[in-house]
Motif scaffolding. Sequence first.
Motif, short mmCIF file in Angstrom:
data_model
loop_
_atom_site.label_atom_id
_atom_site.label_comp_id
_atom_site.label_asym_id
_atom_site.label_seq_id
_atom_site.Cartn_x
_atom_site.Cartn_y
_atom_site.Cartn_z
N MET A 1 0.85 -1.07 -0.14
CA MET A 1 -0.07 0.14 -0.07
C MET A 1 0.75 1.08 0.03
SD MET A 1 -3.17 -0.33 -0.39
CE MET A 1 -3.77 1.36 0.03
N HIS A 2 1.89 1.44 0.77
CA HIS A 2 2.85 2.60 1.01
C HIS A 2 3.45 2.83 -0.78
CE1 HIS A 2 5.79 5.35 2.41
NE2 HIS A 2 6.64 4.63 2.02
N GLU A 3 3.92 1.44 -1.30
CA GLU A 3 4.44 1.69 -2.40
C GLU A 3 3.53 2.35 -3.55
OE1 GLU A 3 7.33 1.99 -5.32
OE2 GLU A 3 7.66 1.21 -3.20
N ILE A 4 2.25 1.65 -3.54
CA ILE A 4 1.12 1.99 -4.32
C ILE A 4 0.89 3.72 -4.12
CG2 ILE A 4 -1.17 1.89 -4.73
CD1 ILE A 4 -0.98 -1.21 -4.43
N LYS A 5 0.65 4.22 -3.03
CA LYS A 5 0.39 5.28 -2.73
C LYS A 5 1.77 6.22 -3.18
CE LYS A 5 -2.43 4.88 1.42
NZ LYS A 5 -2.50 5.11 2.62
N LYS A 6 2.78 5.71 -3.09
CA LYS A 6 4.18 6.41 -3.72
C LYS A 6 4.14 6.61 -5.33
CE LYS A 6 7.99 5.05 -2.56
NZ LYS A 6 9.21 4.37 -2.13
N GLN A 7 3.63 5.44 -6.19
CA GLN A 7 3.36 5.56 -7.33
C GLN A 7 2.47 6.20 -7.85
OE1 GLN A 7 5.34 4.14 -9.46
NE2 GLN A 7 6.82 3.58 -8.22
N TYR A 8 1.23 6.23 -7.13
CA TYR A 8 0.18 7.06 -7.46
C TYR A 8 0.40 8.65 -7.30
CZ TYR A 8 -4.43 9.49 -7.87
OH TYR A 8 -5.40 10.26 -8.10
N ALA A 9 1.23 9.09 -6.44
CA ALA A 9 1.63 10.57 -6.48
C ALA A 9 2.48 10.93 -7.44
CB ALA A 9 2.42 10.58 -5.01
N VAL A 10 3.38 10.16 -7.84
CA VAL A 10 4.27 10.41 -8.97
C VAL A 10 3.34 10.34 -10.11
CG1 VAL A 10 6.08 9.29 -10.69
CG2 VAL A 10 6.25 9.14 -8.20
N PHE A 11 2.33 9.51 -10.62
CA PHE A 11 1.32 9.56 -11.61
C PHE A 11 0.62 10.77 -11.51
CE2 PHE A 11 -2.64 8.15 -13.30
CZ PHE A 11 -2.15 7.88 -14.64
N ASP A 12 0.28 11.14 -10.43
CA ASP A 12 -0.77 12.33 -10.18
C ASP A 12 0.14 13.51 -10.67
OD1 ASP A 12 -3.10 13.59 -9.31
OD2 ASP A 12 -1.95 14.25 -7.74
N ALA A 13 1.49 13.57 -10.15
CA ALA A 13 2.13 14.78 -10.74
C ALA A 13 2.64 14.83 -11.96
CB ALA A 13 3.35 14.69 -9.73
N LYS A 14 2.69 13.75 -12.69
CA LYS A 14 3.19 13.62 -13.99
C LYS A 14 2.00 13.84 -14.97
CE LYS A 14 7.74 11.71 -13.22
NZ LYS A 14 8.58 10.53 -13.59
N VAL A 15 1.04 13.02 -14.74
CA VAL A 15 0.04 12.95 -15.61
C VAL A 15 -1.32 13.45 -15.33
CG1 VAL A 15 -1.39 11.21 -16.98
CG2 VAL A 15 0.95 10.68 -16.44
N LEU A 16 -2.02 13.29 -14.23
CA LEU A 16 -3.27 13.49 -13.72
C LEU A 16 -3.44 14.99 -13.43
CD1 LEU A 16 -4.50 10.98 -11.38
CD2 LEU A 16 -4.91 11.29 -13.70
N SER A 17 -2.24 15.88 -13.08
CA SER A 17 -2.46 17.14 -12.63
C SER A 17 -2.38 17.95 -13.95
CB SER A 17 -1.14 17.52 -11.62
OG SER A 17 -0.08 17.33 -12.33
N LYS A 18 -1.91 17.53 -14.95
CA LYS A 18 -1.73 18.07 -16.21
C LYS A 18 -3.03 18.13 -17.08
CE LYS A 18 3.11 17.80 -16.07
NZ LYS A 18 4.31 17.43 -16.53
N ILE A 19 -4.00 17.28 -16.59
CA ILE A 19 -5.37 17.26 -17.35
C ILE A 19 -6.05 18.69 -17.00
CG2 ILE A 19 -7.47 15.79 -17.75
CD1 ILE A 19 -6.05 13.46 -17.03
N PRO A 20 -6.49 19.27 -18.29
CA PRO A 20 -7.36 20.64 -17.85
C PRO A 20 -8.65 20.04 -17.48
CG PRO A 20 -6.95 20.25 -20.36
CD PRO A 20 -6.21 19.13 -19.52
N ARG A 21 -9.16 20.89 -16.35
CA ARG A 21 -10.46 20.35 -15.93
C ARG A 21 -11.37 21.74 -16.42
NH1 ARG A 21 -8.03 18.61 -10.70
NH2 ARG A 21 -7.58 16.42 -11.14
N GLY A 22 -12.34 21.68 -17.13
CA GLY A 22 -13.22 22.63 -17.25
C GLY A 22 -14.17 22.90 -16.07
N PRO A 23 -14.92 24.15 -16.08
CA PRO A 23 -15.64 24.66 -15.21
C PRO A 23 -16.96 23.57 -15.00
CG PRO A 23 -16.38 26.03 -17.13
CD PRO A 23 -15.02 25.28 -17.39
#
Length: 58
Positions: A29-51
């Motif tokens: 679970m600790h490793e999954i959370k670390k990997q998700y944080a990296v994925f979030d920083a590199k991919v998910l956070s760059k997806i534009p969100r509309g109103p």
Amino acid sequence: MAAFVLLHTIPVLYEKYEDKVDPLAEKAMHEIKKQYAVFDAKVLSKIPRGPLKDKKKD
């Protein structure tokens, strides 16, 4: 058939080896959370969100 066997076998095995499984699951679970944080920083956070649209209430 295989699902039936697994559903009846896994709980018994978990109870028998609980002291060994729990630390491994915690590490996983600790490793999954670390990997998700990296994925979030590199991919998910760059997806534009509309109103967000307001939903009409009846």
